[in-house]
Scaffold this motif. Sequence first.
Motif, PDB file in Angstrom:
ATOM      1  N   SER A  25       0.824  -1.219   0.000  1.00 20.50           N
ATOM      2  CA  SER A  25       0.000   0.000   0.000  1.00 20.50           C
ATOM      3  C   SER A  25       0.853   1.263   0.000  1.00 20.50           C
ATOM      4  N   TYR A  27       1.427   2.809   2.581  1.00 21.91           N
ATOM      5  CA  TYR A  27       0.834   3.622   3.655  1.00 21.91           C
ATOM      6  C   TYR A  27       1.447   3.180   4.981  1.00 21.91           C
ATOM      7  N   GLY A  80       0.056   8.382  10.936  1.00 21.46           N
ATOM      8  CA  GLY A  80       0.155   7.945   9.545  1.00 21.46           C
ATOM      9  C   GLY A  80       1.197   8.751   8.793  1.00 21.46           C
ATOM     10  N   PRO A  81       1.252   8.581   7.475  1.00 17.59           N
ATOM     11  CA  PRO A  81       2.244   9.302   6.672  1.00 17.59           C
ATOM     12  C   PRO A  81       1.854  10.775   6.521  1.00 17.59           C
ATOM     13  N   ASP A  83       1.553  12.661   3.920  1.00 21.24           N
ATOM     14  CA  ASP A  83       0.807  13.063   2.722  1.00 21.24           C
ATOM     15  C   ASP A  83      -0.440  12.215   2.479  1.00 21.24           C
ATOM     16  N   GLY A  84      -0.839  11.404   3.479  1.00 19.34           N
ATOM     17  CA  GLY A  84      -1.969  10.503   3.237  1.00 19.34           C
ATOM     18  C   GLY A  84      -3.183  10.841   4.080  1.00 19.34           C
ATOM     19  N   GLU A  85      -4.165   9.976   4.006  1.00 13.40           N
ATOM     20  CA  GLU A  85      -5.354  10.098   4.848  1.00 13.40           C
ATOM     21  C   GLU A  85      -4.958   9.883   6.304  1.00 13.40           C
TER      22      GLU A  85
END
Length: 132
Positions: A25, A27, A80-81, A83-85
């Motif tokens: 993913s 992610y 989380g990362p 640049d992600g959700e």
Amino acid sequence: MDQAIVQKLLQKAGEARKNAYAVYSGYTVGAAVLAESGEIYGGCNVENASYGLTMCAERNAVFAAVAAGERKLCAVLIVGPPDGEKPYPCGACRQVLAEFAEEPGMPVLVAAPDGTCEEYRLDELLPYSFQL
Ligand code: THU
């Protein structure tokens, strides 16, 4: 939540995220749980070529705590990362957290790597969790 504790959870979860195995993913997730003893345990997501075998970061953090002898958890933070959700915990993780939460309203913090956090109560994310 106490900001000093939030900083410790962010630190631990951020370190764990560096070890995320998210080759499918992309992610990457890290998590940290604060146990009743005061210890903090980390976990990262670990994916698998058989996708359904993937394990989430927060469940790995809970299981690390339980394997160390903990039975009651007081807070969890998931990062989380950049640049992600945002990494809202999945349904399965919410049920696992409910198993070991020292109170139904245990704080669940959803964070970005820059330290910005949203704080929820576990029982608002998972009302009527299954209990025996
Ligand atoms: N994931 C977590 O580790 N925790 C969450 O709260 C949401 C999802 C992982 C599972 C999978 O490796 C990747 O994120 C994408 O779903």
